[in-house]
Scaffold this active site. Structure first.
Site, PDB file in Angstrom:
ATOM      1  N   ARG A  68       0.856  -1.185   0.000  1.00 38.07           N
ATOM      2  CA  ARG A  68       0.000   0.000   0.000  1.00 38.07           C
ATOM      3  C   ARG A  68       0.888   1.229   0.000  1.00 38.07           C
ATOM      4  O   ARG A  68       1.494   1.584   1.013  1.00 38.07           O
ATOM      5  CB  ARG A  68      -0.920  -0.017   1.223  1.00 38.07           C
ATOM      6  CG  ARG A  68      -1.947  -1.141   1.211  1.00 38.07           C
ATOM      7  CD  ARG A  68      -2.847  -1.072  -0.009  1.00 38.07           C
ATOM      8  NE  ARG A  68      -3.962  -2.019   0.034  1.00 38.07           N
ATOM      9  CZ  ARG A  68      -4.831  -2.177  -0.930  1.00 38.07           C
ATOM     10  NH1 ARG A  68      -4.734  -1.459  -2.045  1.00 38.07           N
ATOM     11  NH2 ARG A  68      -5.819  -3.054  -0.824  1.00 38.07           N
ATOM     12  N   ALA A  80     -10.996  -7.235  -0.427  1.00 39.10           N
ATOM     13  CA  ALA A  80     -11.817  -6.023  -0.429  1.00 39.10           C
ATOM     14  C   ALA A  80     -11.704  -5.339  -1.779  1.00 39.10           C
ATOM     15  O   ALA A  80     -10.772  -5.581  -2.543  1.00 39.10           O
ATOM     16  CB  ALA A  80     -11.373  -5.068   0.688  1.00 39.10           C
ATOM     17  N   GLU A  97     -15.045  -9.844  -5.411  1.00 40.81           N
ATOM     18  CA  GLU A  97     -13.723  -9.617  -4.842  1.00 40.81           C
ATOM     19  C   GLU A  97     -13.123 -10.899  -4.275  1.00 40.81           C
ATOM     20  O   GLU A  97     -11.918 -11.155  -4.420  1.00 40.81           O
ATOM     21  CB  GLU A  97     -13.788  -8.540  -3.752  1.00 40.81           C
ATOM     22  CG  GLU A  97     -14.121  -7.155  -4.265  1.00 40.81           C
ATOM     23  CD  GLU A  97     -13.111  -6.631  -5.278  1.00 40.81           C
ATOM     24  OE1 GLU A  97     -11.913  -6.991  -5.180  1.00 40.81           O
ATOM     25  OE2 GLU A  97     -13.515  -5.872  -6.182  1.00 40.81           O
ATOM     26  N   GLU A 101      -9.644 -12.067  -5.925  1.00 36.41           N
ATOM     27  CA  GLU A 101      -8.434 -11.977  -5.121  1.00 36.41           C
ATOM     28  C   GLU A 101      -7.986 -13.319  -4.551  1.00 36.41           C
ATOM     29  O   GLU A 101      -6.801 -13.502  -4.272  1.00 36.41           O
ATOM     30  CB  GLU A 101      -8.616 -10.954  -3.993  1.00 36.41           C
ATOM     31  CG  GLU A 101      -8.819  -9.534  -4.519  1.00 36.41           C
ATOM     32  CD  GLU A 101      -8.727  -8.479  -3.435  1.00 36.41           C
ATOM     33  OE1 GLU A 101      -8.777  -8.845  -2.234  1.00 36.41           O
ATOM     34  OE2 GLU A 101      -8.601  -7.291  -3.786  1.00 36.41           O
ATOM     35  N   GLU A 148      -1.321  -6.055  -7.143  1.00 41.86           N
ATOM     36  CA  GLU A 148      -1.874  -7.385  -6.893  1.00 41.86           C
ATOM     37  C   GLU A 148      -0.995  -8.499  -7.462  1.00 41.86           C
ATOM     38  O   GLU A 148      -1.093  -9.645  -7.037  1.00 41.86           O
ATOM     39  CB  GLU A 148      -3.289  -7.478  -7.463  1.00 41.86           C
ATOM     40  CG  GLU A 148      -4.292  -6.612  -6.721  1.00 41.86           C
ATOM     41  CD  GLU A 148      -5.701  -6.774  -7.255  1.00 41.86           C
ATOM     42  OE1 GLU A 148      -5.867  -7.454  -8.288  1.00 41.86           O
ATOM     43  OE2 GLU A 148      -6.622  -6.226  -6.633  1.00 41.86           O
TER      44      GLU A 148
END
Length: 208
Positions: A68, A80, A97, A101, A148
């Site tokens: 992040r 999320a 999601e 993910e 990701e």
């Protein structure tokens, strides 16, 4: 006295949007205070998000580790993502999601909690779901990119996550709120008494 948040909107004399980004924007409102003065308030305008606390039969939570940039950390998080379309059904977004993910689906969905992440500076609302009855999703895995592409996946016991939260080692908002809400729900009336997955969400109204 009932302890409950209530909607309220103070008078806005003027508004401006000095920045518009890809997903969010910044707005400046001139707001009338109770004493009649007018004060400028800057805040981020956000479409809203969903998060999924996916709990398996071994009492482990599906978590991912992702870079992040704003906080210069790799954070452990729960799946999320944004509500891509205004009025989008949050359950459908959460299922998407979890699939994208983690390539996982779930049989049982409940609303764990609803939160405003940073109400002093952003209007983001997040609905955190509890997902149980996990299994591998069918089909090919979703193609990841950017941050990701470096993402790690794991399943961590609830007790270990609670310890990490209270030790100040885990910081992601949705993970912290989700895990502690799970523990509180268990200690209260139980997980099966949580709100249904299609429960109304006044912060981001949707069609069931």
């Amino acid at each position: 006295m009932t302890i409950k948040d209530t909607p309220e909107e103070w008078e806005i004399r003027a508004t401006d949007t000095p920045f518009v980004g890809n997903k969010t924007s910044v707005r400046t409102d001139d707001v009338v205070m109770p004493d009649g003065t007018v004060v400028g308030r800057d805040y981020q305008v956000h479409p809203g998000s969903v998060a999924v606390l996916a709990l398996d039969e071994a009492d482990r939570v599906l978590v991912l580790r992702q870079y992040r940039h704003p906080v210069r950390h790799k954070l452990w998080e729960i799946p999320a993502g944004l509500l891509d379309v205004p009025g989008e059904n949050p359950l459908h977004a959460a299922q998407r999601e979890l699939y994208e993910e983690a390539h996982v689906k779930a049989e049982d969905w409940r609303v764990l909690t609803d939160v405003y992440t940073t109400p002093g500076g952003c209007d983001e609302a997040v609905r955190i779901f509890l997902a149980r009855g996990l299994s591998e999703a069918e089909g090919e895995r979703f193609a990841v990119a950017e941050e990701e592409a470096d993402m790690e996946l794991d399943r961590v016991p609830v007790a270990d996550l609670v310890r990490g939260v209270l030790a100040g080692e885990l910081h992601n908002n949705c993970l912290v709120v989700g895990v502690l809400s799970l523990v509180a729900a268990r200690a209260g009336d139980g997980l099966d008494t949580l709100r249904p997955a299609q429960a109304p969400w006044p912060a981001r109204p949707f069609e069931a």
